[in-house]
Design an enzyme around this catalytic site. Sequence first.
Site, PDB file in Angstrom:
ATOM      1  N   LYS A 204       0.797  -1.218   0.000  1.00  0.00           N
ATOM      2  CA  LYS A 204       0.000   0.000   0.000  1.00  0.00           C
ATOM      3  C   LYS A 204       0.832   1.272   0.000  1.00  0.00           C
ATOM      4  CE  LYS A 204      -4.176  -1.696  -0.019  1.00  0.00           C
ATOM      5  NZ  LYS A 204      -5.056  -1.452  -1.175  1.00  0.00           N
TER       6      LYS A 204
ATOM      7  N   SER B 284      -3.365 -12.033   3.082  1.00  0.00           N
ATOM      8  CA  SER B 284      -3.644 -11.951   1.643  1.00  0.00           C
ATOM      9  C   SER B 284      -2.512 -12.590   0.841  1.00  0.00           C
ATOM     10  CB  SER B 284      -3.892 -10.506   1.208  1.00  0.00           C
ATOM     11  OG  SER B 284      -2.849  -9.671   1.638  1.00  0.00           O
TER      12      SER B 284
END
Lengths: 93, 308
Positions: B47, B264
Amino acid sequence: MPVTILIPTVLRQYTGNQATVAVDGKTVGDTLQNLAAAHPGLKTHIFTDNGKLRSFVNVFVNEDDIRQKGDMNAPVKNGDEVSIVPSIAGGRR
Amino acid sequence: MALATGKDFIGLVGHTPLVDMSHVVSAGGDVRVVAKAEWTNPGGSVKDRPAARMILEGERGVRLTKDKIILDATSGNTGIAYACLAAARGYRLKLCVPANISPERKHMLAALGAEVIYTSAQEGSDGAIREARRLFDEDPERYYYPDQYGNDENWRAHYATTGPEIWEETGGAVTHFVATVGTGGTLMGTGRFLKEKNPSIQVIAVEPDSPFHGLEGMKHMATSIVPKIYDRGFAGETLFVSTEAAHAAIRKTARKGGLLVGLSSGAALTAAELVAGRLIKARQRGLVVTVLPDNADKYLTERFWKEA
């Protein structure tokens, strides 16, 4: 007065869009079994094939994590609120 | 003699290592699986890429000035990236975050000085999105609201960095690109870049198999607010991974690969293994590339480590 189970938004499609479901039971296990019996679509989302709570699912009685209170044997009494929360990393609600 | 200069936070983002995971996912020979180790970004996750680009874009467009508060909804990693960037560049930050994010994340956000509004755990990331929108609509002049779910700079960050890095590091040999979707930024940006380079590259999306899941940061699109930047028709295929399968992949990656990866990442590796398995079965060659969004630092207190 029975126990109130709070249903996470994403699971409300299996409870006819109800945000809370009232069930009877003396333990958390009873209440979740009764919930799954009333709304069978929920079952595979909460329990594994052999009937255990899925590892990422946290259940709280009021503010207490049931894993510190005897897991599925954790006692509940009338008026308690049981909430089902995906653990997303051990989080409390 | 010129003074040596170091890099600032943004200068450290990207150029993550490509790790060979073939032995971990039972591939090898003509079918290889490699993965971008995104936790080596300075904020600890993939991110950092979109967050840095969205902040820079706000500065360039003069929508982000020192008197504004940066506001967004996040399930964690974007929030940490914003918190690092806001601290390093001197901005105030307000984050809307579901209350059931990991305690490690809560500590990190607090340590970096972010203001956090916890939204209902029952409502998940969609509840956080709704709260961020509400706050912004109440007082739009007060905030810079990048809106990672609707901001084209999110996928462009990957189009400009992740895609070219993968193309270069694989010498253009990539055949399959597998990515988990939350905002869809990684998949859309990287996928678009790779498809432009070679239209025969297959792009595969990975979603949780159920609306109720423990795959932090990922979205079950059929039952969620679908992010504006995510085109569900773009990927040639979507694979659905259970939380338990991702947990098993994480344990396997720890024990066979010596790497502690996040939730994830476990989902990405599960899907990459499936894709590799098909290629092996069909006796085809392939270079499957995936992205490991973060490592296990924020998940070490999870129960799944103790399972079989």
